[in-house]
Design a protein around this motif. Structure first.
Motif, PDB file in Angstrom:
ATOM      1  N   TRP A 465      29.547 -20.334  10.519  1.00 19.17           N
ATOM      2  CA  TRP A 465      29.923 -18.920  10.393  1.00 19.17           C
ATOM      3  C   TRP A 465      29.174 -18.242   9.255  1.00 19.17           C
ATOM      4  O   TRP A 465      28.685 -17.114   9.395  1.00 19.17           O
ATOM      5  CB  TRP A 465      31.434 -18.796  10.155  1.00 19.17           C
ATOM      6  CG  TRP A 465      31.829 -17.382   9.845  1.00 19.17           C
ATOM      7  CD1 TRP A 465      32.131 -16.392  10.728  1.00 19.17           C
ATOM      8  CD2 TRP A 465      31.924 -16.793   8.536  1.00 19.17           C
ATOM      9  NE1 TRP A 465      32.394 -15.216  10.061  1.00 19.17           N
ATOM     10  CE2 TRP A 465      32.282 -15.435   8.720  1.00 19.17           C
ATOM     11  CE3 TRP A 465      31.742 -17.285   7.246  1.00 19.17           C
ATOM     12  CZ2 TRP A 465      32.459 -14.571   7.640  1.00 19.17           C
ATOM     13  CZ3 TRP A 465      31.910 -16.423   6.170  1.00 19.17           C
ATOM     14  CH2 TRP A 465      32.280 -15.080   6.374  1.00 19.17           C
ATOM     15  N   GLU A 468      25.613 -17.424  10.142  1.00 20.58           N
ATOM     16  CA  GLU A 468      25.561 -16.267  11.039  1.00 20.58           C
ATOM     17  C   GLU A 468      25.809 -14.974  10.258  1.00 20.58           C
ATOM     18  O   GLU A 468      25.155 -13.948  10.516  1.00 20.58           O
ATOM     19  CB  GLU A 468      26.616 -16.420  12.141  1.00 20.58           C
ATOM     20  CG  GLU A 468      26.316 -17.532  13.130  1.00 20.58           C
ATOM     21  CD  GLU A 468      27.442 -17.733  14.124  1.00 20.58           C
ATOM     22  OE1 GLU A 468      28.436 -16.959  14.069  1.00 20.58           O
ATOM     23  OE2 GLU A 468      27.348 -18.652  14.957  1.00 20.58           O
ATOM     24  N   TYR A 469      26.729 -15.018   9.309  1.00 19.23           N
ATOM     25  CA  TYR A 469      27.008 -13.838   8.493  1.00 19.23           C
ATOM     26  C   TYR A 469      25.745 -13.379   7.763  1.00 19.23           C
ATOM     27  O   TYR A 469      25.425 -12.185   7.749  1.00 19.23           O
ATOM     28  CB  TYR A 469      28.122 -14.139   7.490  1.00 19.23           C
ATOM     29  CG  TYR A 469      28.386 -12.985   6.549  1.00 19.23           C
ATOM     30  CD1 TYR A 469      29.340 -12.018   6.848  1.00 19.23           C
ATOM     31  CD2 TYR A 469      27.643 -12.835   5.370  1.00 19.23           C
ATOM     32  CE1 TYR A 469      29.552 -10.935   6.004  1.00 19.23           C
ATOM     33  CE2 TYR A 469      27.843 -11.760   4.526  1.00 19.23           C
ATOM     34  CZ  TYR A 469      28.802 -10.811   4.850  1.00 19.23           C
ATOM     35  OH  TYR A 469      28.984  -9.738   4.013  1.00 19.23           O
ATOM     36  N   ALA A 471      22.605 -13.987   8.510  1.00 17.94           N
ATOM     37  CA  ALA A 471      21.607 -13.487   9.458  1.00 17.94           C
ATOM     38  C   ALA A 471      21.938 -12.076   9.929  1.00 17.94           C
ATOM     39  O   ALA A 471      21.038 -11.240  10.091  1.00 17.94           O
ATOM     40  CB  ALA A 471      21.522 -14.433  10.656  1.00 17.94           C
ATOM     41  N   GLU A 472      23.214 -11.805  10.118  1.00 15.33           N
ATOM     42  CA  GLU A 472      23.628 -10.508  10.660  1.00 15.33           C
ATOM     43  C   GLU A 472      23.701  -9.401   9.612  1.00 15.33           C
ATOM     44  O   GLU A 472      23.660  -8.216   9.958  1.00 15.33           O
ATOM     45  CB  GLU A 472      25.000 -10.647  11.334  1.00 15.33           C
ATOM     46  CG  GLU A 472      24.974 -11.528  12.583  1.00 15.33           C
ATOM     47  CD  GLU A 472      26.370 -11.823  13.103  1.00 15.33           C
ATOM     48  OE1 GLU A 472      27.343 -11.371  12.454  1.00 15.33           O
ATOM     49  OE2 GLU A 472      26.483 -12.505  14.138  1.00 15.33           O
ATOM     50  N   ASN A 473      23.799  -9.761   8.344  1.00 17.78           N
ATOM     51  CA  ASN A 473      24.041  -8.762   7.301  1.00 17.78           C
ATOM     52  C   ASN A 473      22.881  -8.580   6.332  1.00 17.78           C
ATOM     53  O   ASN A 473      23.023  -7.878   5.327  1.00 17.78           O
ATOM     54  CB  ASN A 473      25.294  -9.145   6.507  1.00 17.78           C
ATOM     55  CG  ASN A 473      26.561  -8.910   7.296  1.00 17.78           C
ATOM     56  OD1 ASN A 473      27.127  -7.821   7.285  1.00 17.78           O
ATOM     57  ND2 ASN A 473      27.015  -9.946   7.987  1.00 17.78           N
ATOM     58  N   THR A 474      21.737  -9.151   6.659  1.00 15.56           N
ATOM     59  CA  THR A 474      20.594  -9.054   5.755  1.00 15.56           C
ATOM     60  C   THR A 474      20.200  -7.617   5.476  1.00 15.56           C
ATOM     61  O   THR A 474      20.015  -7.210   4.326  1.00 15.56           O
ATOM     62  CB  THR A 474      19.394  -9.821   6.338  1.00 15.56           C
ATOM     63  OG1 THR A 474      19.751 -11.194   6.501  1.00 15.56           O
ATOM     64  CG2 THR A 474      18.189  -9.719   5.419  1.00 15.56           C
ATOM     65  N   LYS A 475      20.081  -6.800   6.511  1.00 18.29           N
ATOM     66  CA  LYS A 475      19.653  -5.411   6.309  1.00 18.29           C
ATOM     67  C   LYS A 475      20.702  -4.602   5.562  1.00 18.29           C
ATOM     68  O   LYS A 475      20.365  -3.740   4.742  1.00 18.29           O
ATOM     69  CB  LYS A 475      19.346  -4.765   7.666  1.00 18.29           C
ATOM     70  CG  LYS A 475      18.137  -5.353   8.368  1.00 18.29           C
ATOM     71  CD  LYS A 475      17.862  -4.637   9.685  1.00 18.29           C
ATOM     72  CE  LYS A 475      16.648  -5.228  10.380  1.00 18.29           C
ATOM     73  NZ  LYS A 475      16.367  -4.551  11.689  1.00 18.29           N
ATOM     74  N   ASN A 476      21.970  -4.873   5.825  1.00 17.76           N
ATOM     75  CA  ASN A 476      23.042  -4.101   5.199  1.00 17.76           C
ATOM     76  C   ASN A 476      23.189  -4.380   3.715  1.00 17.76           C
ATOM     77  O   ASN A 476      23.658  -3.535   2.953  1.00 17.76           O
ATOM     78  CB  ASN A 476      24.375  -4.399   5.881  1.00 17.76           C
ATOM     79  CG  ASN A 476      24.373  -3.992   7.344  1.00 17.76           C
ATOM     80  OD1 ASN A 476      23.647  -3.091   7.743  1.00 17.76           O
ATOM     81  ND2 ASN A 476      25.184  -4.667   8.148  1.00 17.76           N
TER      82      ASN A 476
END
Length: 485
Positions: A465, A468-469, A471-476
């Motif tokens: 998890w 994945e977090y 990977a999904e939140n890099t830009k933010n």
């Protein structure tokens, strides 16, 4: 405020070695048993045993003292059969150097590595292991071909993948497993080796950082020896030889300070803003040690030291309030312990990873090695200073995760691994974005945080998890503030 650099004699007499600390205590903390309290002193600076746990290393108990004595009296003519996980990496190759130096003491029964079939073929031809494991079926097939071409007459069992690593770790004849692979990949093979009663020469930090809630009970159940093979924890382990139960007051981890140790916080932050390319190059070059890419970057962020705090908690049982960090640029004092009478015991040596590795595979013996002896006059001076936790927010994050306990340390570790890899792959992640991502993952995990009855499945699920977090939140996360400074 930073402490000034100070001479070694003054530091060792001081009670003020500083590291990040909070008043938050892990809800999983335990006190020493009543029987221990009746016979021995109580570990820790507070005199209550609060926050201390049973160690996974053979220290701080009457049973471990007896075990150490029994092993030592057997003499140094022992022969150990070892399995090396990560045989072509830094830890693996240096372990094989030790085998070369002490052929009467060590036999290699299994090797596992990545995809470099040629280097593995060289090792198989030289050491004749029973099992050789590579990451992919293609690499395994290439190894088989290379060995046939070289006329190998003692062909090992050639395996691959995660199952292959486990097979190397559990080969029946080996009594010690050197865990030199990086990351959470070392967790399952270590567990399976422990279940078979094999001693662990632990070079894989993540085994205890992520898996401590599962590993420590297994170590106790199967009665194996968890022997640290990295420099700092080996130093602590060596310092604790002969210290009676309850005699340990405090653990002091030394840190080189990494690539940015000579930069002020403002200088580092300005460099991150104006010259991120230079930061990336410098962050992946260590000033003292020749290490792998991942650990070198962890040293630059000082997450490596935060992870070592968590590992020290599980290895030696110390409360997080009794584990301190001090920056020591010369990397000669590899760590220290303070005993209840306020004496400090330190282990010193050149920055040579073979020294802690050889003790992990030969404990409690002292083998004669062909290394350069330490010369303090040649060094001249040793200095120490407190870490700046604003400059290095990863330290604070690690203490916070450790004191939370349970699955939080697995999330910390996995988020760090993922952010570390993304930074090195040059996908646009900044140096200061690493702690932001880790912090974000920890905050998000509070909804599913688990502290009691943690299982291996829980740890692996949290690990996946957290990756994945990231990977999904890099830009933010790029423009997000760092909250724990």
């Amino acid at each position: 405020m930073k402490l000034p650099s100070i001479a070694v004699g003054f530091f060792l007499a001081s009670h003020q070695a500083s590291g990040f600390s909070t008043n938050l205590l892990s809800s999983s903390s335990t006190k020493q048993s009543t029987s221990s309290l009746n016979v021995f002193s109580v570990s820790g600076s507070a005199g209550t045993g609060e926050g201390w746990i049973d160690p996974s290393a053979p220290v701080n108990s009457a049973a471990s003292l007896q075990k150490t004595l029994d092993e030592a009296l057997k003499g140094s003519t022992f022969k150990k059969r070892i399995s090396i996980l990560g045989s072509i990496g830094s830890i693996g190759t240096q372990t094989l150097d030790i085998v070369d130096a002490c052929p009467d003491n060590f036999v290699v029964d299994a090797l596992s590595a990545g995809n470099n079939a040629k280097l593995m073929a060289d090792q198989v031809m030289k050491y004749s292991p029973k099992v050789a494991s590579l990451s992919t079926p293609e690499a395994a097939a290439e190894l088989r071909t290379l060995l046939k071409e070289r006329g190998c007459t003692d062909m090992p069992e050639i395996v691959h993948g995660a199952e292959g690593i486990v097979e190397a770790a559990t080969v029946g004849s080996a009594d010690t497993v050197v865990t030199g692979i990086v990351g959470a990949a070392g967790l399952l093979p270590t567990i399976e080796a422990i279940k078979l009663g094999k001693d662990i020469a632990l070079a894989n930090k993540e085994t205890l950082i992520s898996g401590g809630p599962v590993i420590n009970p297994l170590v106790e159940k199967h009665g194996i020896n968890m022997l640290p093979a990295d420099s700092e924890h080996s130093a602590i382990f060596q310092c604790l030889q002969g210290v009676p139960p309850g005699g340990l007051r405090r653990v002091i981890l030394t840190a080189s300070g990494g690539a940015f140790r000579d930069f002020s916080k403002d200088e580092l932050f300005e460099m991150c803003e104006n010259d991120p390319r230079a930061v990336q190059k410098k962050a992946t070059t260590h000033p003292n040690w020749d290490m792998g890419a991942k650990i070198t970057l962890d040293s630059a962020t000082m997450m490596n030291k935060g992870l070592e705090v968590i590992e020290a908690h599980y290895l030696f049982g110390a409360s997080y309030d009794d584990i301190d960090i001090v920056i020591h640029p010369q990397s000669i004092v590899h760590s220290m312990v303070e005993t209840q009478d306020t004496s400090c015991i330190a282990q010193l040596g050149w920055a040579d990873m073979r020294l802690p590795i050889v003790y992990s595979v030969s404990w409690p013996h002292r083998l004669k090695m062909p290394y350069k002896p330490l010369n303090l006059a040649e060094i001249g001076s040793l200095t120490f200073k407190a870490p700046d936790t604003e400059k290095y927010p990863c330290i604070s994050l690690a203490y916070e995760a450790g004191k939370k306990g349970g699955t939080m340390t697995a999330v910390l570790n996995a988020a760090n691994e993922a952010a570390n890899e993304m930074f090195r792959e040059d996908v646009g992640l900044g140096f200061l974005d690493i702690p932001k991502l880790i912090e974000g993952a920890m905050e998000a995990h509070k909804e599913d945080f688990k502290v009691d009855d943690v299982t291996l499945d829980d740890i692996l699920s949290c690990d996946a998890w957290a990756r994945e977090y990231v990977a999904e939140n890099t830009k933010n996360v790029v423009k997000a503030p760092i909250l724990f400074t």
